[in-house]
Structure formats: structure tokens, C-alpha cells
Enzyme design. Structure first.
Site, mmCIF file in Angstrom:
data_model
loop_
_atom_site.group_PDB
_atom_site.id
_atom_site.type_symbol
_atom_site.label_atom_id
_atom_site.label_comp_id
_atom_site.label_asym_id
_atom_site.label_seq_id
_atom_site.Cartn_x
_atom_site.Cartn_y
_atom_site.Cartn_z
ATOM 1 N N ASP A 53 42.042 42.953 37.228
ATOM 2 C CA ASP A 53 42.992 42.724 38.314
ATOM 3 C C ASP A 53 42.317 41.989 39.476
ATOM 4 O O ASP A 53 41.523 42.573 40.217
ATOM 5 C CB ASP A 53 43.550 44.071 38.780
ATOM 6 C CG ASP A 53 44.706 43.931 39.751
ATOM 7 O OD1 ASP A 53 44.951 42.808 40.241
ATOM 8 O OD2 ASP A 53 45.380 44.942 40.007
ATOM 9 N N HIS A 107 46.337 42.819 36.124
ATOM 10 C CA HIS A 107 47.369 43.225 37.073
ATOM 11 C C HIS A 107 48.743 43.116 36.408
ATOM 12 O O HIS A 107 49.010 42.187 35.655
ATOM 13 C CB HIS A 107 47.304 42.311 38.300
ATOM 14 C CG HIS A 107 48.247 42.665 39.393
ATOM 15 N ND1 HIS A 107 47.977 43.655 40.318
ATOM 16 C CD2 HIS A 107 49.469 42.169 39.714
ATOM 17 C CE1 HIS A 107 48.985 43.739 41.169
ATOM 18 N NE2 HIS A 107 49.903 42.860 40.821
#
Length: 412
Positions: A169, A200
Site C-alpha cells: 500500500d 491498497h
């Protein structure tokens, strides 16, 4: 399943929220907090899914001051517009709006119990801020963006909190994730879960980064904290027993289907038999599964593990092969042979209904026992597999030719 309703603020202003309620008519409250893409199809779908789990769910429109009911796609244009809307937000006002949503939930006649919050991306930050500043009972943050900038308030946390963090992420990078871990180290209210190799938004179906395995695991972990803190609590073991009774004892297809959600699926892993959806699953049960259950079928329980949303059943499945069992031995005519096979059922439930069944057994052992596979010179076993399961004193490693050679050798 849901509809839009108005949430009236103490100031007299109002904004929209998507509302979804459980089939049973009441339940604990849940506030779902959006990504930067507004109350889109994903958020509405998740609200409906949590309603299936037994929650009264509201998804407040966090962008209403910039324009009501923004709904953006996951393309470049939607991303740019979402970032612009995010930059127009005043965080204190958003938390105030969430507080108004919580009060609206608690005031509903169909609300019973506590209130939790779950947020994704932008919403993941606000789920955390809500847990710090509002009267809620638990919160869950999926890859919250900006949480690391509000860790000076971490000591104010009094409600159970879950963080789902993704290894890849870039919006919540490693330094931010480490800061979150450090801030809550030793805090028994907080559970932090790391997901290796995912990005993410790994829980957002419909996006390229969606990872079904990680999303499913995170979902179960989310349900665990919800069930522990605000309920509802179902007897999953009894629900599974009821389903198997209708299958194997009553042999009643409508009753069996009544224990399942509207869109169930069944998968017998070794033979890939079963179905997806009410129509195909009912057809499978009526014409292929229930007629293929041998007369003397017996299930001997070995162990059962019950989680927040699933049951794992380990058993011996015993029967005489007195008919073609299409779902287990498709195309193999009755042999009249007796079989004992270890079988594992992994059953997922949504609320008080079965959602799916994954059923596992050793097909090689089954084929050996019905006489259509010669075990000589093959690393497979027959009924001995079942006997060993219930009697640990029986010998191990008999298929390993080199096992006798290691006797007396040092192990380090």
C-alpha cells in the site's frame, strides 16, 4: 435491498445516507464509511451484505457539502474527482456528520444493541477518528489513509479497534504502518492484521487490486470483532446441524434450501460438484445429491471448530456404495463395497443462513476403497486412512520406503 434516507443534523441541515436493514427486522447498528469514490455500487453492496449478517447499516454521504450523493468510478477521472472532494473535506465536520449518523441509527425502532463503524481508505481514517471521538462500540479500518497523522490521539481509544494493513500500500506505506503498530503496541483493545503481497483496496471487488483470499480473511476478522462487541450472536453449530439434518435425515430439498442465503454456492472440491445460486443448488440437491446418499450413510464426528462466520467440521463419512453417488463418484456404478473416508466441511454463514460449503475428502482413498484404483506402487491408502484418524497408535510412514533407514540416526 437498501434505500436512501435523510439524516438530520442538530443544526437542522440534512444529508443522505444509504440504509440497508436485515431480513429479521432488527439488529445492531453499523456505520459504513466510504472510499473517495462516494456511495457507489461497492459501498451499497457491502451495506447489503452486512445487512445479511444481521446489522442495520447506514452509509452516510461524507461529500454532501460539495454536492449530494457523489458516485464515482474507479477510472482516472473518478480518482481525480475523488481526491478533489477529499481535499474539500473538513475532518471535524465529517466526524460530526458520522456522530449524527450514529444518533440516527440509535433512534431507529429497528436498531437493537450497539453501534460499530467500518471504513475503507478515506473511511478507514474516519473509522479510527470515530472510535476516538464518538460514542461507538467498535471500529474497523481498512487501509486507512492518514491514520499515522492522528496517532497523537491514540491514548484516547476506549473501544475495540481493528486495522487491516496491506504490504504493498503506497497510500499507507511501511513507515505509516510501523507507526500504527508502535502506537498501539501492547494495547489489548487493538488488533492489527497484515496482508502480505496485496495492495491498497484489496477488499474492493471490481478493482484490479482486489484479492479475494485476503478480502475473505479480513472480512471474517472484521465479523469477529463485531460479533464480540455488538453482536448479533448466532449458534452457527446448530444452524449447520439443521442444514445437514434436512439433507441426510429428512431428505427435504425445500427445507434444506430454507437454511441458505438467496445466492448460496456449494463446491465438493475433489469432484467440483455442487452449484451456484438458489436455482442450481436446489437442482443439484434434488436430482443429484440427495438421491445419491446411500441408505446406510453415517457421519462420525471427529472435531468441530466454530468461528465468527464459519464452521469447520471434521468427520468420518461412512457408507455402503449401494448406488451411483454422482456428487462423490460420478460415473462409477454401485460396487456394494463399504467405505470409510475422512471428510472436512468448511461452511461459511451470513447471519443465520448458510452462504457456502467447501467439502474436502481424499478421492484416491475413496477410489481404492470402491475397487477402481489399484493402490500397488502408488502413494495412496484405502480405509487405513480412516482407521489412523481415530487411532493415533496405528503406524505412520508406511508409504515412505526410506522410513526404516532413518531409525537411530541423529536428528540434528
Amino acid at each position: 435491498m437498501g434505500q436512501y434516507v435523510d439524516v438530520t443534523k442538530q443544526s437542522g441541515e440534512s444529508f443522505a445516507a444509504y440504509l440497508s436493514v436485515p431480513a429479521q427486522g432488527s439488529g445492531p447498528g453499523l456505520v459504513l464509511l466510504q472510499e473517495i469514490f462516494g456511495i457507489n455500487e461497492y459501498m451499497r453492496g457491502m451495506a447489503d451484505r452486512y445487512a445479511e449478517e444481521g446489522y442495520v447499516v447506514m452509509v452516510p454521504d461524507l461529500f454532501w457539502r460539495s454536492g449530494p450523493r457523489q458516485e464515482l468510478g474507479y477510472d482516472e477521472e473518478g480518482f481525480k474527482r475523488g481526491l478533489a472532494l477529499r481535499n474539500e473535506l473538513v475532518e471535524d465536520l465529517v466526524v460530526e456528520d458520522i456522530g449524527d449518523t450514529v444518533r440516527a441509527l440509535r433512534a431507529r425502532a429497528d436498531h437493537a444493541g450497539g453501534v460499530g463503524a467500518i471504513g475503507y481508505c478515506l473511511g478507514g481514517l474516519f473509522a479510527y477518528l470515530s472510535a476516538l471521538r464518538l460514542d461507538i462500540d467498535c471500529a474497523v479500518s481498512y487501509y486507512g489513509v492518514g491514520v499515522q497523522d492522528a496517532l497523537d490521539e491514540a491514548g484516547l481509544l476506549k473501544a475495540p479497534m481493528v486495522f487491516h494493513l496491506a504490504e504493498l500500500d503506497k497510500y499507507c506505506p511501511e513507515a505509516a504502518r510501523n507507526a500504527i503498530r508502535t502506537a498501539f503496541e501492547g494495547n489489548e483493545l487493538v488488533r492489527i492484521y497484515d496482508y502480505a503481497g496485496v495492495d491498497h483496496a484489496f477488499a474492493t471487488h471490481g478493482r484490479d487490486v482486489y484479492d479475494p483470499a485476503a478480502a475473505g480473511l479480513a472480512y471474517s476478522r472484521t465479523l469477529l470483532v463485531l460479533r464480540e462487541t455488538i453482536g448479533p450472536r448466532y449458534d452457527l453449530s446448530a444452524l449447520w446441524d439443521s442444514h445437514t439434518y434436512y439433507e441426510f435425515e429428512a431428505r427435504d430439498v425445500p427445507a434444506t434450501m430454507s437454511t441458505m442465503v438467496d445466492k448460496p454456492y456449494v463446491n465438493h472440491i475433489p469432484t467440483m460438484t455442487g452449484g451456484v445460486g438458489q436455482k442450481d443448488v436446489a437442482r443439484f440437491y434434488a436430482h443429484h445429491f440427495i438421491p445419491g446418499i446411500p441408505e446406510d450413510t453415517k457421519m462420525i464426528p471427529i472435531s468441530r471448530t466454530v468461528g465468527a462466520d464459519r464452521v469447520v467440521d471434521e468427520m468420518l463419512f461412512c457408507f455402503t456404495h449401494d448406488r451411483e453417488i454422482e456428487w462423490m463418484l460420478p460415473g462409477v456404478a454401485a460396487t456394494g463395497r463399504y467405505v470409510e473416508i475422512p471428510l472436512v466441511a468448511v461452511v461459511t454463514l451470513r447471519g443465520n443462513k448458510l452462504y457456502n460449503e467447501h467439502i474436502y475428502w481424499d478421492q484416491a482413498s475413496l477410489l481404492v476403497q470402491v475397487g477402481v484404483l489399484d493402490p500397488e506402487h502408488l502413494p495412496v491408502t484405502g480405509i487405513e486412512q480412516a482407521h489412523k484418524l481415530v487411532d493415533k497408535s496405528l503406524p505412520s510412514n508406511e508409504l515412505m520406503p526410506s522410513w526404516p533407514d532413518s531409525k537411530g540416526k541423529p536428528v540434528a
